[in-house]
Structure formats: structure tokens, C-alpha cells
Design a protein around this motif. Structure first.
Motif, PDB file in Angstrom:
ATOM      1  N   UNK A   1       0.822  -1.210   0.000  1.00 45.88           N
ATOM      2  CA  UNK A   1       0.000   0.000   0.000  1.00 45.88           C
ATOM      3  C   UNK A   1       0.859   1.264   0.000  1.00 45.88           C
ATOM      4  N   UNK A   2       2.045   1.187   0.565  1.00 44.53           N
ATOM      5  CA  UNK A   2       2.910   2.360   0.653  1.00 44.53           C
ATOM      6  C   UNK A   2       4.076   2.303  -0.329  1.00 44.53           C
ATOM      7  N   UNK A   3       4.071   1.305  -1.218  1.00 45.33           N
ATOM      8  CA  UNK A   3       5.050   1.201  -2.300  1.00 45.33           C
ATOM      9  C   UNK A   3       6.496   1.193  -1.801  1.00 45.33           C
TER      10      UNK A   3
ATOM     11  N   UNK B   1      16.310  -5.015   2.347  1.00 44.18           N
ATOM     12  CA  UNK B   1      16.907  -4.855   3.678  1.00 44.18           C
ATOM     13  C   UNK B   1      16.808  -6.148   4.466  1.00 44.18           C
ATOM     14  N   UNK B   2      15.624  -6.775   4.466  1.00 49.85           N
ATOM     15  CA  UNK B   2      15.429  -7.990   5.239  1.00 49.85           C
ATOM     16  C   UNK B   2      16.293  -9.131   4.724  1.00 49.85           C
ATOM     17  N   UNK B   3      16.506  -9.180   3.425  1.00 47.76           N
ATOM     18  CA  UNK B   3      17.283 -10.266   2.842  1.00 47.76           C
ATOM     19  C   UNK B   3      18.786 -10.040   2.941  1.00 47.76           C
ATOM     20  N   UNK B   4      19.219  -8.762   2.832  1.00 43.28           N
ATOM     21  CA  UNK B   4      20.659  -8.500   2.718  1.00 43.28           C
ATOM     22  C   UNK B   4      21.140  -7.319   3.544  1.00 43.28           C
ATOM     23  N   UNK B   5      20.311  -6.798   4.433  1.00 43.54           N
ATOM     24  CA  UNK B   5      20.659  -5.629   5.243  1.00 43.54           C
ATOM     25  C   UNK B   5      20.972  -4.408   4.367  1.00 43.54           C
TER      26      UNK B   5
ATOM     27  N   UNK C   1      17.906   1.638   3.257  1.00 38.55           N
ATOM     28  CA  UNK C   1      16.578   2.038   2.783  1.00 38.55           C
ATOM     29  C   UNK C   1      16.494   3.550   2.690  1.00 38.55           C
ATOM     30  N   UNK C   2      15.563   4.040   1.882  1.00 41.90           N
ATOM     31  CA  UNK C   2      15.275   5.470   1.854  1.00 41.90           C
ATOM     32  C   UNK C   2      14.614   5.865   3.169  1.00 41.90           C
TER      33      UNK C   2
ATOM     34  N   UNK D   1      11.205   4.764   7.779  1.00 41.84           N
ATOM     35  CA  UNK D   1      10.206   5.198   8.762  1.00 41.84           C
ATOM     36  C   UNK D   1       8.989   4.276   8.741  1.00 41.84           C
ATOM     37  N   UNK D   2       8.536   3.918   7.537  1.00 45.74           N
ATOM     38  CA  UNK D   2       7.365   3.030   7.437  1.00 45.74           C
ATOM     39  C   UNK D   2       7.655   1.703   8.114  1.00 45.74           C
ATOM     40  N   UNK D   3       8.798   1.130   7.809  1.00 40.56           N
ATOM     41  CA  UNK D   3       9.159  -0.186   8.344  1.00 40.56           C
ATOM     42  C   UNK D   3       9.314  -0.139   9.866  1.00 40.56           C
TER      43      UNK D   3
END
Length: 372
Positions: A55-57, A65-69, A72-73, A78-80
Motif C-alpha cells: 500500500x505504501x510502495x 533490507x530484510x534479505x541483505x541488510x 533504505x530510503x 520510517x514506514x518499516x
């Protein structure tokens, strides 16, 4: 205390691949605890995250990030982190004595660190236990990080969690939870045939089944319920050169075929689920157990349930026309075969032991009985 434990399946595991099956680890741990009079529940944060992040693209950045650290922007970050902190509050509000986090693979390590950080930040006294291949892999392969420490030691020493189980947890879980034991526990052994066959039936009753999409892309025709994951065996009968299964399950151990059928029928009758995914490396690793299971299902619930899983291409003399007919009658709908290469020489180098002719005959036999 509302619960003795809440068992949580962590991101990230892709759920839009071939099928969406409910993860078994929390359901099995709940089954073990419930059968011993403890009050527990289960949550699948993996599918919950993937049901909202588009929903937040920002999902592509978070997934990397979760797969390879990967970095992120600011928007994705912030969303995560807002979402992770919300889930930490939710888990704490459940007032469980223990929060159990299940890591299926290395792709769950980043999320485990983050959710543990927020839980301990909000409530330093909340007890957390980690388990699964994702946290066991480094201990088994001796892969280290800063200061030559494995990830499990880092998590314990930094206070991000209280207890970690390396490898099989089924035999020691109750002792840890009931006696509030802290530290790292390595069972160092696989479950035996007898122990595997004596495990209670997994309980999927607390899963949000509406989140698991209709798996019609596997079955192609009629609508099915969300798939419950069950285990008929651990380890593999082969040791293909590219595979890591032997690092955490060095021996092939299988359940009695009638026990597997009993579990499926119990889940169907008591939990209303008619669709099953096998977590096994090979559902036909033991032809004896596989035949037993299919015979029991075909006799007791003919063409009532559906199941799918990974299937070994065997030399054509090892599987009969009766075996294929029995599979269909028992409810086998789909098999996933690790062919890996069309070259017999390449497959022999890998440790695969079937010819192209074996493969062609198997495909034709499955097709004739309606198994995709």
C-alpha cells in the motif's frame, strides 16, 4: 498473564511464489504446549507484513533490507520501523510470559534483531526465545561476525533475547518455558523416528486464514482452503552437492505413514482445513511411509483433501502404476520435482540418481492420474 507463550513466525519468506501455506513451526509449538496444558497462541507476521506493505510502495526496499541488510530510503525506513514498533507493542500487550520467535532462514535475522530491539525497549523484562534454521545456521556452519561471534551469541550477549534453541526444539521447549531457563541451548541431535512419530498434531486454529490467498495457481481448478503445513520426514535420502539440508538435518528420519494420515485427518475434522503442504525435502523419501499414508487417506478420506510437496524423481522401477493411482485417490494434487538440469552428466555430478527416461515416464504417469 494471558498466555504462557505466543509463537510468532517472522519475515521474510516470499509468500507469492507457488503457494501460500501457513507456517508449521508456531502451529507445532502450540500443539506441543497445548497438549501439556499450557495456554498459547500463534501469529504469522510474515504474511501480515506482506499483506500491507504494498500500500505504501516501499516493499521492494524493505525486502532487500530484510534479505541483505541493504540501506533504505527515509520513507521506507520510517514506514518499516513504525510497523515493527507497532507489532512489538501488540506482542507485549498480549501479556505472554514468553514471546517465541521462529526464524525459517537467514532472511529472518534482520527482522528478529529489530523486533527484539523494540520489545526490549518497551519492556526490558519481557522474555523472548528464538529458534529455527535461521538462527541455527551460523552455529552449524561456524559462520561468524564481528569479534568472531556467531549470531546467536550476539543476540544473547547484547540482551536482545533471553533464550535461543539451536536445532531441534521439540524435546526441550517445555523445560525452557516452564522453568524460565535462559541462555543458548543446542540439542545437537535430530529427533529419532520414534520422537518424530510421537509429536502432537500442529494447531492452526489461531491463524488468520483469510490472509492466505486461494492457492488455485497450484491446483488450477476448484477453490481450496489455506494450506496447513505438516512434516512427514526430516533430512533427505540424497546429498546433492548444492544442498544445505544436511547441515541442520544430517540424517533422513521419517514418521510412520499412518501417523501422517492421522494428523491430516485430525486437522481436516477438527480445524476444517482440506489443503496440505508438506515441509519435507521429499514426500516420497521413504516409499514405505509414503504408501502407508496414501493407503490410509484413500481408504478413510478418498479424494477429499488435497496435498502437495517436493517429490523425488526415482528410477522408474521404484514407483508402480498402483502407486500413482493411490496418490491421486489419497488427494495428491501437485508435486514439485527438483530436476535441476536436463543433462544427465550434470545431474550425476550433483548426486541426482535418475535418467531422463525415468523423468519422462514419471511425468506421463502423474499426468495420467491428474497430478500436476
Amino acid at each position: 498473564m494471558n498466555y504462557h507463550a505466543v509463537f510468532v513466525f517472522l519475515p521474510f519468506t516470499q509468500t507469492s511464489h507457488l503457494f501460500n501455506a501457513m507456517p508449521m513451526a508456531p502451529a507445532l509449538l502450540k500443539g506441543i504446549c497445548d497438549s501439556n496444558g499450557m495456554k498459547t497462541t500463534t501469529i504469522d507476521l510474515n504474511i501480515e507484513l506482506q499483506s500491507v506493505w504494498e500500500k505504501d510502495k516501499v516493499h521492494t526496499e524493505i525486502q532487500k533490507y530484510l534479505m541483505s541488510f541493504n540501506s533504505m530510503s527515509l520513507k521506507a525506513y520510517e514506514w518499516y520501523h513504525n510497523w515493527v514498533e507497532e507489532q512489538a507493542k501488540r506482542l507485549i500487550d498480549m501479556k505472554a510470559n514468553w514471546i517465541g520467535l521462529s526464524l525459517l532462514s537467514y532472511q529472518s535475522v534482520a527482522f528478529a534483531q529489530d523486533i527484539c530491539f523494540y520489545i526490549k525497549k518497551l519492556d526490558p523484562h519481557q522474555k523472548i526465545i528464538l529458534g529455527g534454521p535461521g538462527i541455527s545456521q551460523d552455529d552449524n556452519t561456524k559462520r561468524t561476525y564481528k569479534n568472531n561471534k556467531v549470531m546467536s551469541d550476539i543476540m544473547i550477549e547484547t540482551g536482545l533475547c533471553d533464550s535461543i534453541v539451536i536445532n531441534e526444539s521439540e524435546t526441550i521447549l517445555l523445560d525452557i518455558l516452564l522453568n524460565n531457563k535462559k541462555g543458548k541451548f543446542n540439542t545437537n541431535t535430530q529427533l529419532t523416528h520414534e520422537q518424530l512419530s510421537q509429536l502432537p498434531t500442529p494447531s492452526y486454529i489461531d491463524y488468520k486464514m483469510d490472509l492466505y490467498r486461494d492457492p488455485k495457481e497450484v491446483f488450477f481448478t476448484n477453490k481450496r482452503t489455506a494450506a496447513a503445513t505438516i512434516t512427514g520426514s526430516k533430512g533427505c535420502v540424497r546429498k546433492c552437492t548444492f544442498c544445505d539440508v544436511f547441515t541442520f538435518e544430517p540424517k533422513f528420519v521419517f514418521k510412520d505413514g499412518n501417523k501422517i494420515a492421522d494428523e491430516m485427518i485430525e486437522i481436516y475434522e477438527k480445524q476444517g482445513i482440506n489443503n496440505f503442504h508438506f515441509s519435507d525435502s521429499l514426500i516420497n523419501g521413504s516409499m514405505k511411509a509414503f504408501r502407508q499414508m496414501n493407503e490410509a487417506l484413500a481408504k478413510r478420506l478418498p479424494r477429499t483433501i488435497s496435498y502437495f510437496g517436493e517429490y523425488i524423481a526415482r528410477p522408474r522401477t521404484q514407483t508402480t502404476d498402483e502407486d500413482y493411482a493411490l496418490m491421486a485417490e489419497a488427494g495428491c494434487a501437485h508435486v514439485i520435482v527438483g530436476v535441476e538440469s536436463g543433462s544427465e552428466a550434470v545431474r550425476n555430478h550433483m548426486g541426482k540418481k535418475f535418467t531422463n527416461e525415468d523423468l519422462y515416464i514419471m511425468i506421463e504417469k502423474l499426468y495420467k492420474v491428474g497430478i500436476t
